[in-house]
Design a protein around this motif. Structure first.
Motif, PDB file in Angstrom:
ATOM      1  N   VAL A  38       1.395  -0.722  -0.288  1.00 51.25           N
ATOM      2  CA  VAL A  38       0.104   0.265  -0.075  1.00 51.25           C
ATOM      3  C   VAL A  38       1.140   1.440   0.261  1.00 51.25           C
ATOM      4  O   VAL A  38       0.576   1.901  -0.905  1.00 51.25           O
ATOM      5  N   LEU A  39       1.529   1.561   1.033  1.00 51.23           N
ATOM      6  CA  LEU A  39       2.783   1.983   0.808  1.00 51.23           C
ATOM      7  C   LEU A  39       3.755   2.430   0.144  1.00 51.23           C
ATOM      8  O   LEU A  39       3.888   3.848  -0.870  1.00 51.23           O
ATOM      9  N   ARG A  40       3.845   2.224  -0.587  1.00 51.24           N
ATOM     10  CA  ARG A  40       4.702   1.918  -2.525  1.00 51.24           C
ATOM     11  C   ARG A  40       3.931   2.026  -3.471  1.00 51.24           C
ATOM     12  O   ARG A  40       4.065   2.951  -4.393  1.00 51.24           O
ATOM     13  N   LYS A  88       2.838   6.488  -2.483  1.00 52.26           N
ATOM     14  CA  LYS A  88       4.570   6.583  -3.576  1.00 52.26           C
ATOM     15  C   LYS A  88       4.510   6.894  -4.811  1.00 52.26           C
ATOM     16  O   LYS A  88       4.338   7.859  -5.365  1.00 52.26           O
ATOM     17  N   MET A  89       4.441   5.824  -5.402  1.00 51.99           N
ATOM     18  CA  MET A  89       4.357   5.882  -6.832  1.00 51.99           C
ATOM     19  C   MET A  89       2.820   6.538  -7.915  1.00 51.99           C
ATOM     20  O   MET A  89       3.112   7.269  -8.029  1.00 51.99           O
ATOM     21  N   GLU A  90       1.878   6.620  -6.936  1.00 55.37           N
ATOM     22  CA  GLU A  90       0.411   7.152  -7.800  1.00 55.37           C
ATOM     23  C   GLU A  90       1.164   9.248  -7.341  1.00 55.37           C
ATOM     24  O   GLU A  90       0.626   9.461  -8.263  1.00 55.37           O
ATOM     25  N   LYS A  91       1.855   9.533  -5.964  1.00 53.96           N
ATOM     26  CA  LYS A  91       2.076  10.708  -5.860  1.00 53.96           C
ATOM     27  C   LYS A  91       3.265  11.391  -7.205  1.00 53.96           C
ATOM     28  O   LYS A  91       3.349  12.472  -7.354  1.00 53.96           O
ATOM     29  N   GLN A  92       4.325  10.460  -7.632  1.00 54.40           N
ATOM     30  CA  GLN A  92       5.174  10.748  -7.816  1.00 54.40           C
ATOM     31  C   GLN A  92       4.751  10.489  -9.668  1.00 54.40           C
ATOM     32  O   GLN A  92       4.664  12.215 -10.328  1.00 54.40           O
TER      33      GLN A  92
END
Length: 144
Positions: free
Chosen positions: A127-129, A132-136
């Motif tokens: 979930v955290l990965r 992070k990818m979604e924010k990037q």
């Protein structure tokens, strides 16, 4: 995540023994800063502490019969901040319950078992990965 690179994790469960066991398991892994709550109301009152992830029991009426259940708590967490990932943890193994939780925007649904802790750690990492990818990706798309 917070400054010391530990994941700030809220554990919400009305089963005191299970809650303590889960807390000890997560503390033992060394990657987490833990806050525990026995009701959804107590969790909601502390959302300003900015958890990275919340693990939330589906049933929360074991201590206080009038307490909010997990779905009500989930809805209020998402109203406060839709970006906080919430993983529902429950003894309910019915598919309709899991689907209902996902419709309420739970990040995942895990049935309580001997392997729940290992599954939770894996889901938290995923979930955290993903977040992070979604924010990037969002950052990148805004610059195009």
């Amino acid at each position: 995540m917070n400054n010391n690179n530990k994941i700030k994790l809220f554990l919400v469960d009305d089963d005191a023994l299970f809650l303590k066991t889960l807390e000890i398991d997560f503390i033992g892994s060394g990657d987490f800063e833990i806050e525990t709550f026995s009701t959804g109301e107590r969790c909601l009152a502390n959302l300003s502490n900015k958890p990275d992830v919340i693990i939330l029991d589906y049933h929360l009426d074991g201590i206080e019969k009038a307490a909010m259940n997990g779905l009500e708590t989930l809805d209020k967490i998402k109203a406060f901040n839709p970006d906080i990932p919430v993983i529902i943890l429950s003894s309910q193994d019915k598919i309709r319950v899991a689907v209902e939780c996902m419709h309420h925007k739970a990040a995942d649904y895990i049935v309580k078992s001997e392997t729940a802790f290992l599954r939770l750690k894996k889901v938290i990492t995923e979930v955290l990965r993903y977040n992070k990818m979604e924010k990037q990706l969002k950052w990148y798309m805004e610059r195009m």
